[in-house]
Write an enzyme that holds these catalytic residues in place. Structure first.
Site, PDB file in Angstrom:
ATOM      1  N   LYS A  75       0.139   4.222  -0.211  1.00 39.34           N
ATOM      2  CA  LYS A  75      -0.496   5.381   0.419  1.00 39.34           C
ATOM      3  C   LYS A  75      -0.294   6.616  -0.471  1.00 39.34           C
ATOM      4  O   LYS A  75      -0.276   6.486  -1.689  1.00 39.34           O
ATOM      5  CB  LYS A  75       0.023   5.571   1.854  1.00 39.34           C
ATOM      6  CG  LYS A  75      -0.095   4.263   2.660  1.00 39.34           C
ATOM      7  CD  LYS A  75       0.096   4.431   4.129  1.00 39.34           C
ATOM      8  CE  LYS A  75      -0.070   3.087   4.831  1.00 39.34           C
ATOM      9  NZ  LYS A  75       0.014   3.175   6.274  1.00 39.34           N
ATOM     10  N   GLY A  85       2.729   2.332  10.831  1.00 38.93           N
ATOM     11  CA  GLY A  85       3.667   3.438  10.692  1.00 38.93           C
ATOM     12  C   GLY A  85       4.354   3.823  11.988  1.00 38.93           C
ATOM     13  O   GLY A  85       4.987   4.869  12.082  1.00 38.93           O
ATOM     14  N   HIS A 124      -9.377   1.149   4.824  1.00 37.36           N
ATOM     15  CA  HIS A 124      -8.137   1.332   5.576  1.00 37.36           C
ATOM     16  C   HIS A 124      -8.394   2.256   6.762  1.00 37.36           C
ATOM     17  O   HIS A 124      -9.186   3.193   6.672  1.00 37.36           O
ATOM     18  CB  HIS A 124      -7.056   1.916   4.658  1.00 37.36           C
ATOM     19  CG  HIS A 124      -5.694   1.848   5.258  1.00 37.36           C
ATOM     20  ND1 HIS A 124      -5.256   2.755   6.209  1.00 37.36           N
ATOM     21  CD2 HIS A 124      -4.692   0.952   5.091  1.00 37.36           C
ATOM     22  CE1 HIS A 124      -4.030   2.415   6.577  1.00 37.36           C
ATOM     23  NE2 HIS A 124      -3.667   1.331   5.926  1.00 37.36           N
ATOM     24  N   GLU A 138      -6.763   4.618   7.902  1.00 38.01           N
ATOM     25  CA  GLU A 138      -6.519   6.039   7.619  1.00 38.01           C
ATOM     26  C   GLU A 138      -7.741   6.669   6.957  1.00 38.01           C
ATOM     27  O   GLU A 138      -8.040   7.841   7.176  1.00 38.01           O
ATOM     28  CB  GLU A 138      -5.265   6.186   6.743  1.00 38.01           C
ATOM     29  CG  GLU A 138      -4.003   5.919   7.565  1.00 38.01           C
ATOM     30  CD  GLU A 138      -2.834   5.341   6.779  1.00 38.01           C
ATOM     31  OE1 GLU A 138      -2.839   5.424   5.537  1.00 38.01           O
ATOM     32  OE2 GLU A 138      -1.912   4.813   7.428  1.00 38.01           O
ATOM     33  N   ASN A 162       0.874  -1.171   0.000  1.00 36.37           N
ATOM     34  CA  ASN A 162       0.000   0.000   0.000  1.00 36.37           C
ATOM     35  C   ASN A 162       0.912   1.221   0.000  1.00 36.37           C
ATOM     36  O   ASN A 162       1.499   1.564   1.025  1.00 36.37           O
ATOM     37  CB  ASN A 162      -0.890  -0.032   1.260  1.00 36.37           C
ATOM     38  CG  ASN A 162      -1.723   1.227   1.399  1.00 36.37           C
ATOM     39  OD1 ASN A 162      -1.770   2.063   0.497  1.00 36.37           O
ATOM     40  ND2 ASN A 162      -2.383   1.364   2.536  1.00 36.37           N
ATOM     41  N   GLU A 177      -5.194  -4.944  10.483  1.00 37.53           N
ATOM     42  CA  GLU A 177      -4.194  -3.902  10.712  1.00 37.53           C
ATOM     43  C   GLU A 177      -4.483  -3.191  12.033  1.00 37.53           C
ATOM     44  O   GLU A 177      -5.307  -2.271  12.081  1.00 37.53           O
ATOM     45  CB  GLU A 177      -4.235  -2.876   9.571  1.00 37.53           C
ATOM     46  CG  GLU A 177      -3.866  -3.450   8.220  1.00 37.53           C
ATOM     47  CD  GLU A 177      -3.272  -2.383   7.309  1.00 37.53           C
ATOM     48  OE1 GLU A 177      -2.225  -2.670   6.717  1.00 37.53           O
ATOM     49  OE2 GLU A 177      -3.833  -1.278   7.203  1.00 37.53           O
ATOM     50  N   SER A 196       3.689  -2.102  10.275  1.00 39.66           N
ATOM     51  CA  SER A 196       5.144  -2.167  10.470  1.00 39.66           C
ATOM     52  C   SER A 196       5.730  -3.524  10.108  1.00 39.66           C
ATOM     53  O   SER A 196       6.647  -4.021  10.765  1.00 39.66           O
ATOM     54  CB  SER A 196       5.515  -1.776  11.908  1.00 39.66           C
ATOM     55  OG  SER A 196       5.082  -0.459  12.193  1.00 39.66           O
TER      56      SER A 196
HETATM   57  P1  13P Z   1       3.194   0.420   7.673  1.00 37.55           P
HETATM   58  O1  13P Z   1       3.741  -0.833   7.062  1.00 37.55           O
HETATM   59  O2  13P Z   1       3.897   1.663   7.189  1.00 37.55           O
HETATM   60  O3  13P Z   1       3.100   0.328   9.159  1.00 37.55           O
HETATM   61  O4  13P Z   1       1.685   0.573   7.126  1.00 37.55           O
HETATM   62  C1  13P Z   1       0.826  -0.511   7.210  1.00 37.55           C
HETATM   63  C2  13P Z   1      -0.396  -0.191   6.462  1.00 37.55           C
HETATM   64  O5  13P Z   1      -1.172   0.664   6.860  1.00 37.55           O
HETATM   65  C3  13P Z   1      -0.639  -0.897   5.195  1.00 37.55           C
HETATM   66  O6  13P Z   1      -1.907  -0.653   4.718  1.00 37.55           O
END
Ligand code: 13P
Length: 249
Positions: A11, A172, A94, A96, A9, A166, A211
């Protein structure tokens, strides 16, 4: 046996030219793997990605899709738009998007069902916040999110989705769920799918995300319930993403 699926992803990272460069780096590192490999660039980079991926076994995913076919929905993308760009997967729900863009269980369900109806595979994300984990609500939160996301799907449809667990506190932050925590919570999610759809639960692939990196991918992927990874930060560095894809080598 469920075929593992590792998805990146990206982002809100990478321009179209950066997309071409990153794919050019990835292509020689990733070919004919034992798992499905998917990258999910931003919408404006999908065209560049589709062109750059020609001749590669890496598959293309998007980060969002709207449930209506077309119309006055400023800023959204439709299933037809994605399909014309060879997109096969789409991330839905997601954290976010839930946190910053008012995505709800209802809109997650609408997006996921529209994706399925169009022949796209939704990667549906669920996960608890740190406060929810610390107050013992993880199981109820992920169970309810899963149930609401799948509402109205047939057993056949449900068997083809991908789910991603997740935990929000691991995204992150560099703070990964332990392999046991991830495995236990994914088992809870699978049990919910089993209660809703019986044996289809054995076919649904459930990823871990948060992560995930080259250093922890092998341990996470060795867990019985974990069928793949949804990778954020490490997916926009070719060597790291390839190392995760090669978790079993
Ligand atoms: P990270 O791997 O940066 O923690 O992000 C995970 C994520 O949100 C994947 O959709």
């Amino acid at each position: 046996m469920r075929r593992p699926i590792i998805a990146g992803n990206w982002k809100m990272n990478m321009t179209p030219s950066q997309t071409r460069r990153l794919i050019a780096e990835l292509k020689p590192l990733i070919s004919d793997e034992d798992c499905d490999v998917v990258i999910c660039p931003p919408s404006c980079c999908l065209q560049a990605a589709a062109e750059a991926l020609e001749g590669s076994s890496i598959r293309l995913g998007a980060q969002n899709v709207h449930w209506e076919k077309s119309g006055a929905f400023t800023g959204e993308v439709s299933t037809d738009m994605l399909k014309e760009l060879n997109v096969e997967f789409v991330i839905v729900g997601h954290s976010e998007r839930r946190q910053y863009f008012a995505e709800t269980d209802i809109t997650v369900n609408k997006r996921a069902r529209a994706a399925i109806a169009a022949g796209l595979t939704p990667i549906i994300c669920v996960g608890e916040s740190l406060a929810e984990r610390e107050s013992g609500k993880t199981e109820s939160v992920v169970s309810l999110q899963t149930e609401k996301a799948l509402e109205g799907m047939t057993k056949q449809e449900a068997a083809h989705i991908v789910l991603a667990y997740e935990p929000i506190w691991a995204i992150g932050t560099g703070r990964t769920a332990t392999s046991d925590q991830a495995n236990e919570t994914i088992a809870v999610i699978r049990e919910k799918v089993r209660r809703l759809y019986g044996s289809a639960a054995d076919d649904v692939r459930i990823q871990y995300g948060g992560s995930m990196k080259p250093g922890n991918a092998t341990e996470l992927m060795a867990m019985s319930e974990i069928d793949g990874g949804l990778i954020g930060g490490a997916s926009i560095k070719a060597s790291d993403f390839a190392a995760i894809v090669h978790y079993n080598k």
